[in-house]
Design an enzyme around this catalytic site. Structure first.
Site, PDB file in Angstrom:
ATOM      1  N   ARG A  40     -12.892 -18.055 -17.534  1.00  0.00           N
ATOM      2  CA  ARG A  40     -13.734 -17.070 -17.132  1.00  0.00           C
ATOM      3  C   ARG A  40     -13.159 -15.907 -16.490  1.00  0.00           C
ATOM      4  O   ARG A  40     -13.532 -14.803 -16.434  1.00  0.00           O
ATOM      5  CB  ARG A  40     -14.848 -17.626 -15.925  1.00  0.00           C
ATOM      6  N   GLN A  63      -9.343  -0.727   9.416  1.00  0.00           N
ATOM      7  CA  GLN A  63      -9.880   0.341   8.447  1.00  0.00           C
ATOM      8  C   GLN A  63      -9.148  -0.076   6.941  1.00  0.00           C
ATOM      9  O   GLN A  63      -8.047  -0.503   7.007  1.00  0.00           O
ATOM     10  CB  GLN A  63      -9.542   1.620   8.689  1.00  0.00           C
ATOM     11  N   ASP A  64      -9.979  -0.072   5.621  1.00  0.00           N
ATOM     12  CA  ASP A  64      -9.320  -0.172   4.361  1.00  0.00           C
ATOM     13  C   ASP A  64      -9.492   1.152   4.016  1.00  0.00           C
ATOM     14  O   ASP A  64     -10.340   1.900   3.960  1.00  0.00           O
ATOM     15  CB  ASP A  64     -10.027  -1.126   3.853  1.00  0.00           C
ATOM     16  N   HIS A  78       5.383   8.890   3.874  1.00  0.00           N
ATOM     17  CA  HIS A  78       4.380   9.560   5.237  1.00  0.00           C
ATOM     18  C   HIS A  78       4.547   8.338   6.048  1.00  0.00           C
ATOM     19  O   HIS A  78       4.769   7.267   6.037  1.00  0.00           O
ATOM     20  CB  HIS A  78       2.918   9.343   4.607  1.00  0.00           C
ATOM     21  N   HIS A 135       6.495   5.434   4.573  1.00  0.00           N
ATOM     22  CA  HIS A 135       6.078   4.583   3.244  1.00  0.00           C
ATOM     23  C   HIS A 135       5.704   5.648   2.040  1.00  0.00           C
ATOM     24  O   HIS A 135       5.107   6.688   2.525  1.00  0.00           O
ATOM     25  CB  HIS A 135       4.622   3.906   3.588  1.00  0.00           C
ATOM     26  N   TYR A 148      -5.245  -0.226   0.785  1.00  0.00           N
ATOM     27  CA  TYR A 148      -4.480  -0.759   1.955  1.00  0.00           C
ATOM     28  C   TYR A 148      -5.211  -0.849   3.331  1.00  0.00           C
ATOM     29  O   TYR A 148      -6.202   0.121   3.445  1.00  0.00           O
ATOM     30  CB  TYR A 148      -3.155   0.022   1.949  1.00  0.00           C
ATOM     31  N   GLU A 159       0.718  12.983  11.966  1.00  0.00           N
ATOM     32  CA  GLU A 159       1.039  12.682  10.826  1.00  0.00           C
ATOM     33  C   GLU A 159       2.660  13.285  10.652  1.00  0.00           C
ATOM     34  O   GLU A 159       2.915  14.502  11.287  1.00  0.00           O
ATOM     35  CB  GLU A 159       0.298  13.232   9.710  1.00  0.00           C
ATOM     36  N   LYS A 185       2.770  19.705   0.088  1.00  0.00           N
ATOM     37  CA  LYS A 185       3.297  19.425   1.414  1.00  0.00           C
ATOM     38  C   LYS A 185       4.443  18.496   1.337  1.00  0.00           C
ATOM     39  O   LYS A 185       5.290  18.697   2.141  1.00  0.00           O
ATOM     40  CB  LYS A 185       1.936  18.698   2.191  1.00  0.00           C
ATOM     41  N   ASP A 186       4.260  17.600   0.391  1.00  0.00           N
ATOM     42  CA  ASP A 186       5.328  16.505   0.370  1.00  0.00           C
ATOM     43  C   ASP A 186       6.561  17.195  -0.161  1.00  0.00           C
ATOM     44  O   ASP A 186       7.574  16.580   0.221  1.00  0.00           O
ATOM     45  CB  ASP A 186       4.969  15.105  -0.448  1.00  0.00           C
TER      46      ASP A 186
END
Length: 199
Positions: A40, A63-64, A78, A135, A148, A159, A185-186
């Protein structure tokens, strides 16, 4: 110099529903759930607080989050600073990514080193990254859905980031840099030598 992890499976019966694999950086874990397959489909327990607390320690996830990205998207590196830093438990529910955690704890013997792990819908691995790490992840499939847990909410005032392709970190991203898609930004994040790190 990168920190390499060696994975192995123990085929003997296990107590519990997940295998917690220590990496070469203290506090970072790869978690492999026990998957029950039949005609299944499959069933697995994706999160079990009591087992997590026993193997890793108590983390109050609040939080997810979830993101969807296409091939070559690189999000990172980050982190959040100070008391607003975040521990993360990450996994992929569709597709495949290469996930990276960089130790930015100045007092750590592995300061500046990283752990790299492939997360996919097939291997169903999870990756626990404690506070004090930068990360990021790179999408290796046509599309990926990444989810996550975090133990602190997003705080724009806290940040921070590090340039994903800083040679000092020696992260071996497995695709041609010209195919990497990242944010403006990155692209402008500081190099590791100039980044704000944890004591």
């Amino acid at each position: 110099m990168s920190v390499k992890c060696f994975f192995y499976r123990i085929f003997a019966p296990k107590i519990g529903t997940m295998e917690y694999i220590k990496t070469e950086i203290e506090g970072v874990y790869i978690i492999e759930p026990k998957v029950f397959n039949d005609a299944r489909g499959y069933f697995m327990e994706a999160w079990k607080q009591a087992e997590f607390n026993e193997h890793v320690g108590k983390v109050d996830f609040i939080q997810d989050n979830e993101s969807k990205s296409s091939f070559g998207v690189l999000r990172g590196l980050h982190y959040q600073k100070g008391d607003l830093s975040q521990a993360k438990l990450v996994r992929v529910i569709k597709g495949k990514v290469l996930d990276v955690a960089v130790d930015i704890r100045q007092s750590s013997p592995t300061f500046g080193k990283h752990v790299m792990v492939e997360l996919s819908e097939d291997n169903k691995r999870q990756f626990f990254i404690p506070r004090g790490f930068a990360h990021g992840f790179l999408v290796l499939s046509e599309e990926a859905i990444f989810t996550y847990k975090v133990d602190n909410p997003y705080a724009p005032q806290a940040e921070a980031g590090i340039r994903w392709n800083d040679p000092a970190l020696a992260i071996e991203w497995p695709i041609d840099p010209s195919k990497v898609q990242t944010s403006e930004k990155d692209l402008k994040q500081p190099f590791f030598k100039d980044a704000e790190v944890f004591e």
